[in-house]
Design a protein around this motif. Structure first.
Motif, short mmCIF file in Angstrom:
data_model
loop_
_atom_site.label_atom_id
_atom_site.label_comp_id
_atom_site.label_asym_id
_atom_site.label_seq_id
_atom_site.Cartn_x
_atom_site.Cartn_y
_atom_site.Cartn_z
N GLN A 275 0.85 -1.20 0.00
CA GLN A 275 0.00 0.00 0.00
C GLN A 275 0.88 1.25 0.00
N HIS A 276 0.99 1.93 1.13
CA HIS A 276 1.87 3.11 1.17
C HIS A 276 2.58 3.14 2.52
N PRO A 277 3.65 2.32 2.64
CA PRO A 277 4.31 2.14 3.94
C PRO A 277 5.26 3.28 4.30
N ASP A 278 4.78 4.52 4.25
CA ASP A 278 5.66 5.67 4.52
C ASP A 278 6.20 5.62 5.95
N TRP A 279 5.31 5.27 6.89
CA TRP A 279 5.71 5.29 8.31
C TRP A 279 6.75 4.21 8.59
N GLU A 280 6.51 3.00 8.10
CA GLU A 280 7.44 1.90 8.38
C GLU A 280 8.82 2.18 7.78
N LEU A 281 8.85 2.72 6.56
CA LEU A 281 10.14 2.97 5.92
C LEU A 281 10.85 4.15 6.57
N TRP A 282 10.09 5.21 6.87
CA TRP A 282 10.67 6.38 7.56
C TRP A 282 11.38 5.95 8.85
N LYS A 283 10.80 4.96 9.55
CA LYS A 283 11.42 4.50 10.80
C LYS A 283 12.82 3.96 10.58
N THR A 284 13.11 3.42 9.39
CA THR A 284 14.41 2.82 9.13
C THR A 284 15.44 3.86 8.68
N GLY A 285 14.99 5.05 8.33
CA GLY A 285 15.91 6.07 7.81
C GLY A 285 16.55 6.87 8.93
N ILE A 286 17.52 7.72 8.56
CA ILE A 286 18.27 8.47 9.59
C ILE A 286 17.35 9.45 10.33
N HIS A 287 16.43 10.11 9.62
CA HIS A 287 15.56 11.07 10.33
C HIS A 287 14.64 10.34 11.32
N GLY A 288 14.07 9.22 10.88
CA GLY A 288 13.21 8.45 11.77
C GLY A 288 13.98 7.97 12.99
N GLN A 289 15.20 7.49 12.75
CA GLN A 289 15.98 6.95 13.86
C GLN A 289 16.46 8.02 14.82
N LYS A 290 16.60 9.25 14.30
CA LYS A 290 17.00 10.36 15.18
C LYS A 290 15.79 11.05 15.78
N GLY A 291 14.60 10.53 15.52
CA GLY A 291 13.41 11.09 16.16
C GLY A 291 12.84 12.33 15.48
N VAL A 292 13.22 12.58 14.21
CA VAL A 292 12.61 13.70 13.46
C VAL A 292 11.25 13.21 12.94
N SER A 293 10.17 13.88 13.33
CA SER A 293 8.82 13.38 13.03
C SER A 293 8.34 13.85 11.66
N CYS A 294 7.28 13.19 11.17
CA CYS A 294 6.64 13.60 9.91
C CYS A 294 6.29 15.08 9.98
N ALA A 295 5.71 15.50 11.12
CA ALA A 295 5.25 16.89 11.25
C ALA A 295 6.42 17.86 11.22
N ASP A 296 7.60 17.46 11.72
CA ASP A 296 8.76 18.37 11.70
C ASP A 296 9.04 18.86 10.29
N CYS A 297 8.90 17.99 9.30
CA CYS A 297 9.19 18.40 7.92
C CYS A 297 7.94 18.80 7.14
N HIS A 298 6.84 18.05 7.34
CA HIS A 298 5.65 18.30 6.52
C HIS A 298 4.70 19.33 7.13
N MET A 299 4.89 19.66 8.43
CA MET A 299 4.03 20.66 9.09
C MET A 299 4.88 21.58 9.95
N PRO A 300 5.87 22.26 9.36
CA PRO A 300 6.82 23.02 10.19
C PRO A 300 6.14 24.18 10.92
#
Ligand code: HEC
Ligand code: HEC
Ligand code: HEC
Ligand code: HEC
Length: 507
Positions: A275-300
């Motif tokens: 489907q659209h596993p944005d959340w699961e994949l984001w968790k594996t990336g450097i921003h996800g692992q450093k705790g940068v949230s979806c809202a930090d970038c998409h809702m500044p």
């Protein structure tokens, strides 16, 4: 003299500090006020985002601007091999890249994938297909019960699901705090051994509200009996997280329950659609692992005078990097953009390689079948194709993973390509056995050619859809308006079928 100067200096400094403190207090007050409940009774008609506007005008105005993300990108035209990969499944008919939340409900109605129902009972799709489009869905789950909501065909709720992703999707209407009312998210988190939404940290919630929808899921067939004793079958949105949220963990989950979304029409492979596993994949990336949230970038955060608020125009963060990236990064915007572009190019190359092999593996399997190859001879080949396409699809279906999780995406496409190649090596042997060692799969380099192989009749589908739009859809709109379920003015520009922007009704 020296002492006097020092005293004056100190007084000025103290004055300035006091002013600053007052200013900070003022800001804090504004922030707190923004977070205050509009009223302890909640907001009547909370599914309608315009009802929230008088309490939170800035959030509302910026939310409305998701309309500006209006570009329709025909992915089947850009990447024709996808129509071959999805042959026999609705995605081979129509598949566009995502656009602004403002369009979510109408794009679902307009997609050729949802077909052309003629009444509340006709298909093709189940009610579950509304689930990630609207705050009317939690309302229906609360009114009708979850299993009743998930029972029946998509058209059952055409006059009910009318407000696009809005305030009540992510906020409680009494406290304005982040909240989630669709039960599948907490069930999924618990299956994965993770904290429930309510037990998560504030920063985690700033991503988990998105994980209501931007995740991998499937429809779990669930038999149940209603209060009147009628036996029914629900198709319940379920996150396949029992073995964790990794791509391999989910693959094992589906394999263990022998699940397939459809049987491929050319290779007869039992397939899984990502489907659209944005959340699961984001968790594996450097921003996800450093705790940068979806809202930090998409809702500044945005400063307006003394008020700081979250920009609710969820879209492409590269359009306002000063707010979305530059809080944390010191490089120039141009340099950062260049880095993102490089990541995109790397994804494009690996995606094209992997899916070219996947498409050919389907066609070669189809040819082997025609020549008499048996299911036993094709068993391992089909398993390789199933797994290759699952991984490739998980890498690309989210559209943002090339940036959110570049290493994981390239790993997935690398493995997908390898598994497709393994299938093709085995296919050479099978084809040779049936005297077709020189077989070359037909060309699928354009949307028309690929849809030809997938046997998609676009003219017929478009004609049926237009008829549906002129009949049943009009009844839905009339009923929704009469019952005051949505503001037709607000959504009057959401339907882009007749303005020449549509991909299947071009003017
Ligand atoms: C897709 C989810 C989503 C939708 C839709 C949404 N919000 Fe938000 N909203 C958030 C997130 C995430 C935050 C940041 C919360 C935080 O950090 O406290 C937020 C913050 C807020 C805040 C707190 C102040 C601020 O700006 O940070 C208010 C008030 C608010 N939203 C109102 C609204 C209103 C009104 C709507 C509808 C017009 C809306 N939201 C739609 C996710 C959403
Ligand atoms: C209720 C389900 C739902 C929730 C919750 C949700 N989204 Fe979406 N999102 C969608 C759908 C559906 C689309 C595609 C709409 C379309 O193409 O018509 C979409 C599209 C998008 C897009 C593409 C926008 C564009 O202009 O191209 C982005 C980015 C996005 N969402 C990010 C987020 C983020 C970040 C959050 C959490 C703060 C979030 N979404 C929460 C359902 C949701
Ligand atoms: C570090 C910043 C950052 C974080 C964190 C982040 N994103 Fe993104 N997102 C981006 C960028 C940059 C793009 C690529 C935009 C482009 O080039 O189209 C993107 C793309 C997307 C897209 C595809 C939009 C489209 O139209 O193709 C979606 C959907 C999305 N993000 C959702 C999410 C969700 C959900 C989360 C959290 C689970 C998240 N993002 C976390 C920066 C971020
Ligand atoms: C809240 C802070 C934050 C925000 C916002 C943010 N980043 Fe990052 N970014 C980080 C951290 C932390 C790292 C990890 C690197 C480190 O620790 O030095 C990182 C790493 C990166 C990297 C290098 C890692 C990689 O994947 O190649 C790139 C590129 C990057 N960010 C781009 C962006 C872009 C583009 C945006 C805006 C869309 C953005 N970031 C927004 C904090 C942030």
């Amino acid at each position: 003299m020296k002492f006097k100067l020092l005293l004056v200096g100190s007084l000025i400094a103290i004055g300035a500090m006091a002013l600053l403190a007052a200013n900070v207090n003022e800001k804090e007050k504004e922030r707190v006020e923004l977070n205050k409940a509009p009223s302890s009774a909640g907001i009547a008609g909370k599914e309608k985002s315009e009802e929230w506007a008088k309490y939170f005008p800035r959030q509302y105005d910026s939310w409305k601007k998701t309309k500006e993300g209006d570009e329709l990108t025909d992915m089947l035209d850009k990447k024709p091999y996808l129509a071959v990969a999805w042959a026999g499944y609705a995605f081979s008919k129509d598949y566009n890249a995502p656009r602004g939340h403002y369009y979510a409900v109408q794009d679902n109605i307009n997609s050729l994938r949802t077909g052309a129902p003629v009444d509340a009972k006709t298909g093709p799709l189940p009610t579950a297909c509304w689930t990630c489009k609207s705050p009317d869905v939690p309302r229906l789950i609360e009114e009708d019960g979850e299993l009743e909501y998930f029972t029946g065909k998509w058209a059952k709720y055409g006059a009910q699901v009318v407000n696009s992703v809005g305030c009540a999707t992510c906020h409680d209407d009494k406290t304005a705090q982040l909240s989630v009312r669709v039960p599948h998210l907490n069930r999924g988190l618990e299956a994965a051994g993770l904290k429930k939404f309510e037990d998560s940290t504030h920063q985690e919630k700033r991503s988990l509200v998105c994980a209501q929808c931007h995740v991998e899921y499937y429809f779990k067939k669930t038999d149940w009996t209603d209060a009147k004793g009628v036996a029914k079958t629900a198709m319940v949105v379920t996150l396949p997280y029992k073995n964790g949220t990794t791509v391999e963990g989910m693959e094992k989950y589906y394999d263990d329950i022998n699940f397939s979304d459809w049987t491929h029409s050319i290779s007869k492979t039992p397939m899984i659609k990502a489907q659209h596993p944005d959340w699961e994949l984001w968790k594996t990336g450097i921003h996800g692992q450093k705790g940068v949230s979806c809202a930090d970038c998409h809702m500044p955060y945005t400063q307006e005078g003394a008020v700081k608020y979250s920009d609710h125009q969820i879209g492409n963060p590269l359009a306002n990097m000063d707010k979305s990236c530059m809080n944390c990064h010191r490089e120039s915007e141009t340099k950062l953009k260049g880095i993102v572009a490089q990541k995109f190019e790397r994804k494009e190359l690996m995606m094209d390689l992997a899916f070219d092999n996947i498409g050919k593996a389907h066609l070669e399997t189809g040819e082997a079948m025609k020549l008499g190859a048996t299911d036993a001879e094709l068993k391992e080949i089909r398993t390789l194709i199933r797994h290759a396409q699952w991984k490739g699809d998980m890498a690309i279906a989210g559209h943002g993973a090339f940036f959110h999780a570049p290493e994981e995406l390239l790993r997935l496409l690398g493995v997908a390509n390898d598994q497709a190649q393994q299938a093709r090596i085995k296919l050479v042997k099978v084809l040779a056995k049936y005297g077709a060692i020189d077989y070359v799969a037909p060309d699928f380099s354009s949307k028309e050619k690929a849809q030809g192989l997938a046997k998609v009749n676009m003219a017929e589908l478009a004609a049926e859809k237009m008829k549906f739009k002129q009949t049943l859809e009009q009844e839905w709109k009339k009923e929704a308006k009469a019952k005051g379920r949505a503001n037709p003015e607000l959504y009057k520009d959401a339907d882009t079928i007749d303005n020449g922007k549509s991909v299947w009704n071009k003017k």
